[in-house]
Write an enzyme that holds these catalytic residues in place. Structure first.
Site, mmCIF file in Angstrom:
data_model
loop_
_atom_site.group_PDB
_atom_site.id
_atom_site.type_symbol
_atom_site.label_atom_id
_atom_site.label_comp_id
_atom_site.label_asym_id
_atom_site.label_seq_id
_atom_site.Cartn_x
_atom_site.Cartn_y
_atom_site.Cartn_z
ATOM 1 N N MET A 1 0.801 -1.245 0.000
ATOM 2 C CA MET A 1 0.000 0.000 0.000
ATOM 3 C C MET A 1 0.822 1.279 0.000
ATOM 4 S SD MET A 1 -3.177 -0.651 -0.007
ATOM 5 C CE MET A 1 -3.650 -1.862 1.215
ATOM 6 N N PRO A 2 2.081 1.260 0.410
ATOM 7 C CA PRO A 2 2.771 2.546 0.478
ATOM 8 C C PRO A 2 2.993 3.145 -0.912
ATOM 9 C CG PRO A 2 3.951 0.842 1.700
ATOM 10 C CD PRO A 2 2.884 0.169 0.916
ATOM 11 N N TYR A 3 3.020 4.444 -0.904
ATOM 12 C CA TYR A 3 3.380 5.207 -2.111
ATOM 13 C C TYR A 3 4.514 6.127 -1.718
ATOM 14 C CZ TYR A 3 3.125 9.067 -5.420
ATOM 15 O OH TYR A 3 3.431 10.048 -6.336
ATOM 16 N N PHE B 1 4.416 1.350 -4.296
ATOM 17 C CA PHE B 1 4.842 2.185 -5.427
ATOM 18 C C PHE B 1 6.006 3.073 -5.002
ATOM 19 C CE2 PHE B 1 0.505 2.720 -7.869
ATOM 20 C CZ PHE B 1 0.498 1.358 -8.117
#
Lengths: 72, 72, 72, 72, 72, 72
Positions: D1-3, D41
């Site tokens: 989930m991290p961006y 991402f």
């Protein structure tokens, strides 16, 4: 008032497709939140495949591997 | 500590104008919030007119329509 | 058309100071690039000191160390 | 989930270096927060030196001054 | 692969409305650019009215003035 | 000079974990690109699960479904 920033990989999106993203996103904000289109910004940023990483690798590498693997 | 991200359409802003934006924004943060200029970042991003939408249309289309309509 | 995103640490900026940043940034863009204020966005984001790192450490830690070191 | 969005000045970072930043950042998020690499991402944005200001001046000007001043 | 960042003023958007923005934006990217929904991020950021400026003033001030002016 | 913006879902990352992300990201930029840590910013933004969408649904919905489905 909304500001929308859309980042996509630089893979040939046409001016027409970008226009469609701008219109579609604006319509969505008008329909869902009753926002004023006159002050709704939609910015599209196209990012080089070398510069976009997912699962620890660049999209360039992922595309190359997928091409070598052939159709799934 | 401040970080400022300025997005403008890519319409020929000169290096001098960008330098003025950088200096002016930094001065403002020093004057208003007493921030340390040495750790104040100002980034300017120039966005293609096809990629910036307002009121559901790209700036390219809006500029063309304004040009056709002639001086107000 | 400009969009300006200002990130500062959450350290008590008043509504008046934020209004001054909004007005000052907008005036700068009007003066330097002749932009239309009616479509100039300025967004201020206040970030917790734990969440802002510089030189590898959070602002929280840097502030504590500076406080312990006393006036320079 | 991290961006993760990494902005660096456009000063010749190679594809290999960018791949290393993508892999290193992803590994860090997996190790520290047990994130799923498949939905992590990492985007790298290279910014022209004219467009990046620090201490009220562009990196272009700062680099020129440092070059004229010679080795410290 | 797309990443979409939607900034709106913090004025009570419900979880259902935010779900509709997420679904609508994702569908748009699938339809227009044939993107993979599994790796399409949509992030919604709600910004305090004091912190969002347009035409040189905060949304707080603009809303107050509009309320005082009464229905148009 | 680098600026890194890390967005994660708001799911209880501790101050220590955030410090580790800040230190790790800074070290990576020093090692790979020889950047100056003194002017390296790392900002962590925690986003509510309602406000983060992937595959067309919010993380809130995805977490609930996963919880109901039980261990894989």
């Amino acid at each position: 008032m909304p500001y929308v920033h859309i980042q996509i990989t630089r893979e040939g999106a046409s001016a027409e497709q970008k226009a469609e993203l701008i219109a579609g996103t604006t319509d969505l904000l008008v329909r869902v939140l009753n926002k004023n289109p006159a002050t709704t910004f939609v910015l599209i940023e196209e990012v080089d495949a070398d510069n976009w990483g997912i699962a620890g690798e660049s999209v360039t590498v992922l595309r190359q591997r997928a091409a070598q693997a052939g159709p799934q």
